[in-house]
Design a protein around this motif. Structure first.
Motif, PDB file in Angstrom:
ATOM      1  N   LEU A   1      -0.677   9.066   3.706  1.00 26.93           N
ATOM      2  CA  LEU A   1      -0.473   8.816   2.269  1.00 26.93           C
ATOM      3  C   LEU A   1      -1.610   7.978   1.689  1.00 26.93           C
ATOM      4  O   LEU A   1      -1.940   8.124   0.507  1.00 26.93           O
ATOM      5  CB  LEU A   1       0.851   8.066   2.050  1.00 26.93           C
ATOM      6  CG  LEU A   1       2.108   8.901   2.118  1.00 26.93           C
ATOM      7  CD1 LEU A   1       3.338   7.984   2.062  1.00 26.93           C
ATOM      8  CD2 LEU A   1       2.172   9.904   0.981  1.00 26.93           C
ATOM      9  N   MET A   2      -2.188   7.125   2.490  1.00 30.56           N
ATOM     10  CA  MET A   2      -3.245   6.227   2.005  1.00 30.56           C
ATOM     11  C   MET A   2      -4.572   6.952   1.837  1.00 30.56           C
ATOM     12  O   MET A   2      -5.455   6.445   1.151  1.00 30.56           O
ATOM     13  CB  MET A   2      -3.413   5.039   2.947  1.00 30.56           C
ATOM     14  CG  MET A   2      -2.243   4.084   2.891  1.00 30.56           C
ATOM     15  SD  MET A   2      -2.411   2.674   3.988  1.00 30.56           S
ATOM     16  CE  MET A   2      -3.926   1.932   3.390  1.00 30.56           C
TER      17      MET A   2
ATOM     18  N   GLU B   1       5.060   3.145  -8.904  1.00 26.31           N
ATOM     19  CA  GLU B   1       3.894   3.763  -9.535  1.00 26.31           C
ATOM     20  C   GLU B   1       3.062   2.809 -10.387  1.00 26.31           C
ATOM     21  O   GLU B   1       1.832   2.859 -10.336  1.00 26.31           O
ATOM     22  CB  GLU B   1       4.306   5.003 -10.331  1.00 26.31           C
ATOM     23  CG  GLU B   1       4.567   6.185  -9.433  1.00 26.31           C
ATOM     24  CD  GLU B   1       5.063   7.420 -10.171  1.00 26.31           C
ATOM     25  OE1 GLU B   1       5.292   7.346 -11.407  1.00 26.31           O
ATOM     26  OE2 GLU B   1       5.241   8.449  -9.502  1.00 26.31           O
TER      27      GLU B   1
ATOM     28  N   VAL C   1       1.165   2.111  -5.848  1.00 26.01           N
ATOM     29  CA  VAL C   1       1.631   2.204  -4.464  1.00 26.01           C
ATOM     30  C   VAL C   1       2.022   3.639  -4.151  1.00 26.01           C
ATOM     31  O   VAL C   1       2.723   4.291  -4.926  1.00 26.01           O
ATOM     32  CB  VAL C   1       2.838   1.257  -4.239  1.00 26.01           C
ATOM     33  CG1 VAL C   1       3.384   1.396  -2.834  1.00 26.01           C
ATOM     34  CG2 VAL C   1       2.433  -0.184  -4.522  1.00 26.01           C
ATOM     35  N   LYS C   2       1.567   4.143  -3.016  1.00 21.48           N
ATOM     36  CA  LYS C   2       1.930   5.485  -2.552  1.00 21.48           C
ATOM     37  C   LYS C   2       3.361   5.442  -2.020  1.00 21.48           C
ATOM     38  O   LYS C   2       3.795   4.433  -1.450  1.00 21.48           O
ATOM     39  CB  LYS C   2       0.997   5.954  -1.439  1.00 21.48           C
ATOM     40  CG  LYS C   2      -0.460   5.930  -1.804  1.00 21.48           C
ATOM     41  CD  LYS C   2      -0.790   7.007  -2.787  1.00 21.48           C
ATOM     42  CE  LYS C   2      -2.292   7.020  -3.023  1.00 21.48           C
ATOM     43  NZ  LYS C   2      -2.716   7.926  -4.033  1.00 21.48           N
ATOM     44  N   CYS C   3       4.072   6.548  -2.174  1.00 22.06           N
ATOM     45  CA  CYS C   3       5.487   6.574  -1.824  1.00 22.06           C
ATOM     46  C   CYS C   3       5.875   7.947  -1.300  1.00 22.06           C
ATOM     47  O   CYS C   3       5.396   8.967  -1.795  1.00 22.06           O
ATOM     48  CB  CYS C   3       6.273   6.245  -3.093  1.00 22.06           C
ATOM     49  SG  CYS C   3       8.055   6.240  -2.909  1.00 22.06           S
ATOM     50  N   ASP C   4       6.756   7.962  -0.308  1.00 27.47           N
ATOM     51  CA  ASP C   4       7.271   9.220   0.226  1.00 27.47           C
ATOM     52  C   ASP C   4       8.568   8.945   0.974  1.00 27.47           C
ATOM     53  O   ASP C   4       8.824   7.811   1.389  1.00 27.47           O
ATOM     54  CB  ASP C   4       6.251   9.855   1.176  1.00 27.47           C
ATOM     55  CG  ASP C   4       6.494  11.344   1.401  1.00 27.47           C
ATOM     56  OD1 ASP C   4       7.369  11.943   0.734  1.00 27.47           O
ATOM     57  OD2 ASP C   4       5.798  11.925   2.254  1.00 27.47           O
TER      58      ASP C   4
ATOM     59  N   ARG D   1      10.097   5.690  -7.005  1.00 27.77           N
ATOM     60  CA  ARG D   1       8.758   6.088  -7.478  1.00 27.77           C
ATOM     61  C   ARG D   1       8.441   5.428  -8.820  1.00 27.77           C
ATOM     62  O   ARG D   1       7.327   4.966  -9.041  1.00 27.77           O
ATOM     63  CB  ARG D   1       8.648   7.600  -7.590  1.00 27.77           C
ATOM     64  CG  ARG D   1       8.507   8.292  -6.258  1.00 27.77           C
ATOM     65  CD  ARG D   1       8.214   9.776  -6.407  1.00 27.77           C
ATOM     66  NE  ARG D   1       8.153  10.426  -5.138  1.00 27.77           N
ATOM     67  CZ  ARG D   1       7.088  10.449  -4.337  1.00 27.77           C
ATOM     68  NH1 ARG D   1       5.979   9.843  -4.721  1.00 27.77           N
ATOM     69  NH2 ARG D   1       7.110  11.079  -3.184  1.00 27.77           N
TER      70      ARG D   1
ATOM     71  N   ASP E   1       0.828  -1.208   0.000  1.00 31.61           N
ATOM     72  CA  ASP E   1       0.000   0.000   0.000  1.00 31.61           C
ATOM     73  C   ASP E   1       0.864   1.259   0.000  1.00 31.61           C
ATOM     74  O   ASP E   1       0.542   2.241  -0.651  1.00 31.61           O
ATOM     75  CB  ASP E   1      -0.914   0.013   1.230  1.00 31.61           C
ATOM     76  CG  ASP E   1      -1.889  -1.143   1.228  1.00 31.61           C
ATOM     77  OD1 ASP E   1      -2.687  -1.238   0.278  1.00 31.61           O
ATOM     78  OD2 ASP E   1      -1.831  -1.972   2.154  1.00 31.61           O
ATOM     79  N   VAL E   2       1.940   1.215   0.779  1.00 32.49           N
ATOM     80  CA  VAL E   2       2.809   2.387   0.943  1.00 32.49           C
ATOM     81  C   VAL E   2       4.270   1.948   0.995  1.00 32.49           C
ATOM     82  O   VAL E   2       4.590   0.936   1.609  1.00 32.49           O
ATOM     83  CB  VAL E   2       2.462   3.161   2.246  1.00 32.49           C
ATOM     84  CG1 VAL E   2       3.448   4.290   2.506  1.00 32.49           C
ATOM     85  CG2 VAL E   2       1.040   3.699   2.207  1.00 32.49           C
TER      86      VAL E   2
END
Length: 100
Positions: A98-99, A69, A73-76, A65, A49-50
Motif C-alpha cells: 500500500l505504501m 484520507e 494515510v493509505k487504507c485497506d 477511509r 502511514d497505513v
C-alpha cells in the motif's frame, strides 16, 4: 513506518501486532505497529502511514477511509486468509504494498 490495525475493540488484532513486529524485525525494518479500536482511530491516525482494517469490521471501511484520507494515510481491509491464519508476515507485506 507507523501502521495501525483497526478492529472493533482492538483485541483480536493485538496478536497480529507481535507477529507483524517479528516479520518487520526479520526484514530489519523499524515499524511502529498498534492495534486499536475503531472508536480510537481519530486519536491515533496522525502520523500513520497505513491503516489495515480487520475483516470482522469491514462494514466500517467507508467511515474509516473518510477518517484517514485527510491525513494522506493509505487504507485497506486485511486479507481475510492472512488474518484468520495470523500471518503477520503477509499482512506486513500488504501494508508495504500500500505504501508503494
Amino acid at each position: 513506518m507507523k501502521l495501525l490495525l483497526v478492529c472493533s475493540a482492538g483485541m483480536s488484532t493485538s496478536i497480529l501486532v507481535t507477529k507483524m513486529q517479528q516479520a518487520a524485525a526479520e526484514k530489519e525494518m523499524t515499524a511502529d505497529i498498534q492495534a486499536i479500536a475503531e472508536s480510537e482511530l481519530q486519536q491515533h491516525v496522525e502520523g500513520a502511514d497505513v491503516v489495515l482494517i480487520g475483516p470482522q469490521v469491514r462494514y466500517l471501511e467507508k467511515n474509516i477511509r473518510q477518517t484517514v484520507e485527510p491525513f494522506g494515510v493509505k487504507c485497506d481491509v486485511m486479507d481475510q486468509s492472512a488474518f484468520g491464519m495470523m500471518r503477520g508476515d503477509q499482512l506486513l507485506e500488504q501494508a508495504l504494498q500500500l505504501m508503494k
